[in-house]
Design a protein around this motif. Structure first.
Motif, PDB file in Angstrom:
ATOM      1  N   ARG A   1       0.825  -1.204   0.000  1.00 32.46           N
ATOM      2  CA  ARG A   1       0.000   0.000   0.000  1.00 32.46           C
ATOM      3  C   ARG A   1       0.860   1.256   0.000  1.00 32.46           C
ATOM      4  NH1 ARG A   1      -2.730   3.760   3.118  1.00 32.46           N
ATOM      5  NH2 ARG A   1      -4.960   4.039   2.590  1.00 32.46           N
ATOM      6  N   ASP A   2       1.926   1.247   0.806  1.00 32.36           N
ATOM      7  CA  ASP A   2       2.806   2.405   0.873  1.00 32.36           C
ATOM      8  C   ASP A   2       3.569   2.591  -0.436  1.00 32.36           C
ATOM      9  OD1 ASP A   2       1.933   2.749   3.434  1.00 32.36           O
ATOM     10  OD2 ASP A   2       3.774   2.069   4.406  1.00 32.36           O
ATOM     11  N   ARG A   3       3.980   1.481  -1.058  1.00 33.20           N
ATOM     12  CA  ARG A   3       4.687   1.586  -2.335  1.00 33.20           C
ATOM     13  C   ARG A   3       3.772   2.146  -3.411  1.00 33.20           C
ATOM     14  NH1 ARG A   3       6.376  -3.724  -1.197  1.00 33.20           N
ATOM     15  NH2 ARG A   3       5.506  -4.555  -3.137  1.00 33.20           N
ATOM     16  N   LEU A   4       2.516   1.760  -3.407  1.00 33.45           N
ATOM     17  CA  LEU A   4       1.563   2.308  -4.368  1.00 33.45           C
ATOM     18  C   LEU A   4       1.416   3.818  -4.189  1.00 33.45           C
ATOM     19  CD1 LEU A   4      -1.251  -0.406  -4.338  1.00 33.45           C
ATOM     20  CD2 LEU A   4       0.071   0.313  -6.336  1.00 33.45           C
ATOM     21  N   LEU A   5       1.293   4.263  -2.953  1.00 38.58           N
ATOM     22  CA  LEU A   5       1.154   5.690  -2.688  1.00 38.58           C
ATOM     23  C   LEU A   5       2.408   6.457  -3.121  1.00 38.58           C
ATOM     24  CD1 LEU A   5      -0.562   5.573   0.814  1.00 38.58           C
ATOM     25  CD2 LEU A   5      -1.579   6.406  -1.301  1.00 38.58           C
ATOM     26  N   GLN A   6       3.564   5.905  -2.824  1.00 37.44           N
ATOM     27  CA  GLN A   6       4.824   6.573  -3.169  1.00 37.44           C
ATOM     28  C   GLN A   6       4.972   6.716  -4.680  1.00 37.44           C
ATOM     29  OE1 GLN A   6       8.287   4.615  -1.554  1.00 37.44           O
ATOM     30  NE2 GLN A   6       9.706   5.830  -2.746  1.00 37.44           N
ATOM     31  N   GLU A   7       4.739   5.629  -5.410  1.00 38.98           N
ATOM     32  CA  GLU A   7       4.905   5.674  -6.865  1.00 38.98           C
ATOM     33  C   GLU A   7       3.800   6.491  -7.528  1.00 38.98           C
ATOM     34  OE1 GLU A   7       7.514   4.814  -8.431  1.00 38.98           O
ATOM     35  OE2 GLU A   7       8.457   3.952  -6.659  1.00 38.98           O
TER      36      GLU A   7
ATOM     37  N   TYR B   1      -5.939   8.355  -5.918  1.00 36.71           N
ATOM     38  CA  TYR B   1      -5.545   9.757  -6.068  1.00 36.71           C
ATOM     39  C   TYR B   1      -5.973  10.585  -4.862  1.00 36.71           C
ATOM     40  CZ  TYR B   1      -4.523  14.109  -8.576  1.00 36.71           C
ATOM     41  OH  TYR B   1      -4.000  15.314  -8.962  1.00 36.71           O
ATOM     42  N   ALA B   2      -7.177  10.328  -4.377  1.00 39.75           N
ATOM     43  CA  ALA B   2      -7.651  11.049  -3.197  1.00 39.75           C
ATOM     44  C   ALA B   2      -6.742  10.800  -2.000  1.00 39.75           C
ATOM     45  CB  ALA B   2      -9.086  10.636  -2.874  1.00 39.75           C
ATOM     46  N   GLU B   3      -6.294   9.557  -1.846  1.00 36.09           N
ATOM     47  CA  GLU B   3      -5.407   9.241  -0.727  1.00 36.09           C
ATOM     48  C   GLU B   3      -4.033   9.876  -0.920  1.00 36.09           C
ATOM     49  OE1 GLU B   3      -4.551   7.677   3.001  1.00 36.09           O
ATOM     50  OE2 GLU B   3      -6.451   7.880   1.925  1.00 36.09           O
ATOM     51  N   VAL B   4      -3.559   9.911  -2.165  1.00 30.81           N
ATOM     52  CA  VAL B   4      -2.283  10.567  -2.461  1.00 30.81           C
ATOM     53  C   VAL B   4      -2.353  12.045  -2.091  1.00 30.81           C
ATOM     54  CG1 VAL B   4      -0.835  11.372  -4.369  1.00 30.81           C
ATOM     55  CG2 VAL B   4      -1.473   8.972  -4.234  1.00 30.81           C
ATOM     56  N   LEU B   5      -3.441  12.699  -2.439  1.00 36.48           N
ATOM     57  CA  LEU B   5      -3.592  14.123  -2.121  1.00 36.48           C
ATOM     58  C   LEU B   5      -3.665  14.361  -0.618  1.00 36.48           C
ATOM     59  CD1 LEU B   5      -6.184  15.208  -4.849  1.00 36.48           C
ATOM     60  CD2 LEU B   5      -3.769  15.828  -4.747  1.00 36.48           C
TER      61      LEU B   5
ATOM     62  N   SER C   1      -8.491  19.508 -10.363  1.00 28.92           N
ATOM     63  CA  SER C   1      -9.418  18.409 -10.613  1.00 28.92           C
ATOM     64  C   SER C   1     -10.512  18.424  -9.552  1.00 28.92           C
ATOM     65  CB  SER C   1      -8.670  17.075 -10.562  1.00 28.92           C
ATOM     66  OG  SER C   1      -8.219  16.816  -9.234  1.00 28.92           O
ATOM     67  N   PRO C   2     -11.662  17.799  -9.832  1.00 22.87           N
ATOM     68  CA  PRO C   2     -12.719  17.725  -8.813  1.00 22.87           C
ATOM     69  C   PRO C   2     -12.250  17.054  -7.529  1.00 22.87           C
ATOM     70  CG  PRO C   2     -13.593  17.142 -10.972  1.00 22.87           C
ATOM     71  CD  PRO C   2     -12.101  17.246 -11.131  1.00 22.87           C
ATOM     72  N   ILE C   3     -11.403  16.037  -7.645  1.00 23.33           N
ATOM     73  CA  ILE C   3     -10.905  15.340  -6.449  1.00 23.33           C
ATOM     74  C   ILE C   3     -10.049  16.287  -5.612  1.00 23.33           C
ATOM     75  CG2 ILE C   3      -9.523  13.413  -5.604  1.00 23.33           C
ATOM     76  CD1 ILE C   3     -10.200  11.926  -8.189  1.00 23.33           C
ATOM     77  N   PHE C   4      -9.209  17.082  -6.281  1.00 23.27           N
ATOM     78  CA  PHE C   4      -8.365  18.043  -5.574  1.00 23.27           C
ATOM     79  C   PHE C   4      -9.208  19.096  -4.873  1.00 23.27           C
ATOM     80  CE2 PHE C   4      -6.019  22.101  -5.582  1.00 23.27           C
ATOM     81  CZ  PHE C   4      -4.920  21.745  -4.813  1.00 23.27           C
ATOM     82  N   MET C   5     -10.190  19.644  -5.581  1.00 24.69           N
ATOM     83  CA  MET C   5     -11.024  20.685  -4.995  1.00 24.69           C
ATOM     84  C   MET C   5     -11.812  20.161  -3.802  1.00 24.69           C
ATOM     85  SD  MET C   5     -10.122  23.280  -6.576  1.00 24.69           S
ATOM     86  CE  MET C   5     -11.265  24.391  -5.747  1.00 24.69           C
TER      87      MET C   5
ATOM     88  N   MET D   1       2.291   9.083  -6.209  1.00 21.22           N
ATOM     89  CA  MET D   1       2.652  10.476  -5.958  1.00 21.22           C
ATOM     90  C   MET D   1       3.687  10.945  -6.977  1.00 21.22           C
ATOM     91  SD  MET D   1       2.386  13.170  -3.782  1.00 21.22           S
ATOM     92  CE  MET D   1       1.975  12.608  -2.114  1.00 21.22           C
ATOM     93  N   ARG D   2       4.703  10.142  -7.198  1.00 22.31           N
ATOM     94  CA  ARG D   2       5.761  10.513  -8.141  1.00 22.31           C
ATOM     95  C   ARG D   2       5.222  10.629  -9.567  1.00 22.31           C
ATOM     96  NH1 ARG D   2       8.885   7.779 -11.643  1.00 22.31           N
ATOM     97  NH2 ARG D   2       8.117   5.741 -10.929  1.00 22.31           N
ATOM     98  N   LEU D   3       4.482   9.635 -10.021  1.00 26.69           N
ATOM     99  CA  LEU D   3       4.001   9.626 -11.402  1.00 26.69           C
ATOM    100  C   LEU D   3       2.944  10.699 -11.643  1.00 26.69           C
ATOM    101  CD1 LEU D   3       3.839   5.764 -11.918  1.00 26.69           C
ATOM    102  CD2 LEU D   3       5.401   7.354 -13.050  1.00 26.69           C
ATOM    103  N   PHE D   4       2.013  10.858 -10.709  1.00 24.55           N
ATOM    104  CA  PHE D   4       1.000  11.908 -10.854  1.00 24.55           C
ATOM    105  C   PHE D   4       1.664  13.290 -10.865  1.00 24.55           C
ATOM    106  CE2 PHE D   4      -2.322   8.984  -8.735  1.00 24.55           C
ATOM    107  CZ  PHE D   4      -2.760   8.526  -9.965  1.00 24.55           C
ATOM    108  N   GLY D   5       2.686  13.477 -10.019  1.00 24.73           N
ATOM    109  CA  GLY D   5       3.376  14.758  -9.975  1.00 24.73           C
ATOM    110  C   GLY D   5       4.118  15.053 -11.266  1.00 24.73           C
ATOM    111  N   GLU D   6       4.707  14.020 -11.864  1.00 21.55           N
ATOM    112  CA  GLU D   6       5.485  14.206 -13.087  1.00 21.55           C
ATOM    113  C   GLU D   6       4.600  14.436 -14.306  1.00 21.55           C
ATOM    114  OE1 GLU D   6       7.842  10.702 -13.367  1.00 21.55           O
ATOM    115  OE2 GLU D   6       9.331  11.360 -11.878  1.00 21.55           O
TER     116      GLU D   6
END
Length: 210
Positions: A13-19, A59-63, A115-119, A21-26
């Protein structure tokens, strides 16, 4: 002596969040597939569904990760025992420091095209922090409730702090001498708090004159 054991790998679960975060940010939310995230995290393709339900849930959890860190950093910033200056410093300090983390890339991308999720995350998790900051300003201005002007002041102070962090490379290219003696922006934080106190006094007098 036995050799030191290598550190244990983070749980899936933590590896999914880490990767993620990186990919969504890039590259942004739409450009990244769940299969890419799972491959980067070294987990099977069904792991996102198992841990987060779907891509939106991931994505919601990453944010929420940097938001929860921000909430922790802001603990007690509006303590009545603190001076106005110290309270403003404590509120602005987390927004001034950008260590190049993927979360900064992600939030910068979202601020350009939310995005709607971010807002939804901002409204639910960050909105109450700004309400507390505006309430702090109102208390020091002798008001029972924040006015529209004080909400604008709260947002403006945060925006200045955030802009110093996000545009630091540009400022350094224009005038590298300006922040040469303030690498951690601590002096800048205090200067912004000085301005905040002065602006609040202006709003207090403006309100009293009406």
């Amino acid at each position: 002596m036995p050799a030191d054991k290598p550190p244990a790998a983070p749980p899936p679960r933590d590896r999914l969040l880490q990767e993620a975060m990186r990919l969504f940010g890039e590259r942004g939310f739409d450009a990244v597939t769940t299969r890419e995230i799972c491959a980067a995290a070294g987990v099977n393709p069904g792991a996102i569904h198992y841990h987060f339900g779907d891509k939106d849930g991931l994505y919601a959890e990453v944010l929420c990760l940097p938001v929860r860190e921000l909430q922790q950093l802001l603990t007690g910033f509006d303590d009545p025992a603190l001076s106005l200056h110290e309270s403003i410093c404590r509120f602005l300090r987390p927004f001034l420091f950008d260590d190049g983390a993927c979360s900064a890339q992600l939030f910068f991308r979202e601020m350009q095209a939310p995005s709607p999720i971010f807002m939804r995350t901002v409204a639910q998790e960050i909105g109450p922090l700004f309400d507390r900051f505006a309430g702090l300003l109102a208390r020091h201005a002798g008001l029972t409730q924040p006015t529209a002007a004080l909400y604008q002041l709260a947002m403006g102070l945060q925006a200045m702090a955030h802009d110093y962090s996000m545009t630091r490379p540009m400022l350094d290219s224009f005038h590298p001498e300006l922040l040469a003696d303030d690498p951690q922006l601590e002096a800048t934080c205090h200067r912004l708090a000085d301005w905040g106190c002065a602006l609040l006094e202006y709003e207090r007098q403006r309100h009293a004159s009406r």
